[in-house]
Design an enzyme around this catalytic site. Sequence first.
Site, PDB file in Angstrom:
ATOM      1  N   GLU A 167       0.838  -1.207   0.000  1.00 56.62           N
ATOM      2  CA  GLU A 167       0.000   0.000   0.000  1.00 56.62           C
ATOM      3  C   GLU A 167       0.869   1.253   0.000  1.00 56.62           C
ATOM      4  O   GLU A 167       0.606   2.214  -0.745  1.00 56.62           O
ATOM      5  CB  GLU A 167      -0.907  -0.014   1.231  1.00 56.62           C
ATOM      6  CG  GLU A 167      -1.719   1.247   1.431  1.00 56.62           C
ATOM      7  CD  GLU A 167      -2.223   1.382   2.854  1.00 56.62           C
ATOM      8  OE1 GLU A 167      -2.485   2.521   3.261  1.00 56.62           O
ATOM      9  OE2 GLU A 167      -2.330   0.360   3.562  1.00 56.62           O
TER      10      GLU A 167
ATOM     11  N   ASP B 210       0.800   3.866  -3.080  1.00 59.15           N
ATOM     12  CA  ASP B 210       0.436   5.261  -2.851  1.00 59.15           C
ATOM     13  C   ASP B 210       1.401   6.193  -3.573  1.00 59.15           C
ATOM     14  O   ASP B 210       0.992   7.190  -4.187  1.00 59.15           O
ATOM     15  CB  ASP B 210       0.443   5.543  -1.347  1.00 59.15           C
ATOM     16  CG  ASP B 210       0.194   7.001  -1.030  1.00 59.15           C
ATOM     17  OD1 ASP B 210      -0.939   7.476  -1.253  1.00 59.15           O
ATOM     18  OD2 ASP B 210       1.129   7.683  -0.565  1.00 59.15           O
TER      19      ASP B 210
ATOM     20  N   GLU C  28      -4.571   0.678  -3.393  1.00 52.87           N
ATOM     21  CA  GLU C  28      -3.177   1.118  -3.459  1.00 52.87           C
ATOM     22  C   GLU C  28      -2.221  -0.072  -3.384  1.00 52.87           C
ATOM     23  O   GLU C  28      -1.182  -0.083  -4.066  1.00 52.87           O
ATOM     24  CB  GLU C  28      -2.891   2.104  -2.331  1.00 52.87           C
ATOM     25  CG  GLU C  28      -3.557   3.452  -2.531  1.00 52.87           C
ATOM     26  CD  GLU C  28      -3.215   4.447  -1.457  1.00 52.87           C
ATOM     27  OE1 GLU C  28      -3.143   5.652  -1.766  1.00 52.87           O
ATOM     28  OE2 GLU C  28      -3.010   4.042  -0.294  1.00 52.87           O
TER      29      GLU C  28
END
Length: 247
Positions: free
Chosen positions: A62, A66, A138
Site C-alpha cells: 500500500e 500510494d 493502493e
Amino acid sequence: MSRKKNRLTGVDALNEAFDAVDHQPLLDHLGVDIQRDLLVLALTHRSFANENGMLPNNERLEFLGDAVLGLSVANKLYEQYPSSPESDVSKMRASIVSRYGLADIAREIDLGNHILLGKGELLTEGRSKDSILADTTEALFGAIFRQHGFETARDVILRLFAYKIDNASARGIHQDWKTTLQEELAQRKRPMAEYSATSVGPDHDLVFTAIVTLEGEEMGRGEGPNKKLAEQEAAHQAFRKLRESRA
C-alpha cells in the site's frame, strides 16, 4: 515446534481463503496478470494476517502503491491542465487520489469481494469500508509496480482514473461530501442531515466513528483518524445511498 505449526496453520488458512474466490475477474478489470504471491499479499488485510499467526499483510505494498499513484496522477494533471496554478492541480490530485476516490474505483472493479479480512472486520462490513477499499486498491498498484514496473502500473492507474482526471476541473478542485450531501438534500426539499461521532482507542491512536442520519434513519457510517474525516466518509456513503434510492 508449536510456533512453526501455528505458522503453517496460518499459511494454510491464507491459501484456503484466497482459493475460495475466483480472482480472474479482478485481474480482467485491472488488465494485467499479477503473480500469485504478490496478489495474495496485496489482498491480505492486517486483520486477517493478525488473526492467523501474524502473517505478512498488504501495508508495505500500500505504501508503495500510494507513491506510484501520486506520481502517475500528478504528472497527468501537469500535462492535461498546463494553465492551472500549482495550488489548483495539487487540490485536484488530492481529490482524485483521496480515500473516497480510491474507494469508488474499488467498487467499480468489485474489489471488496476479493479482500482477505479477519472475522472482526467481516462482522462490521469491512468489505464496504472506504478505508479498507482504498488501502487495498493502493496495495494492488504496488503489486503491479513490483511485477511489471512503473509504466505498466501508471497505465493501469490512468485508465482506471481517466474519468476522474478528465473531469477534475469541471467538478471543482475539491470534494466536500458533507456539502455535496446537503446540496442534494436541499434540492429534494429534505431536512438537514444530522451527525454524531464517537471515538475509541488510546489518546495517541484514536479511531472515530461517525453516523449520519436523515429523519431518524441511519444513512451512512464512516471511520477516520479524526471526527472530520469520519464525517466525510459517512456523508459520502449517505450521498451514494440517496442517489441509489432516488428517495
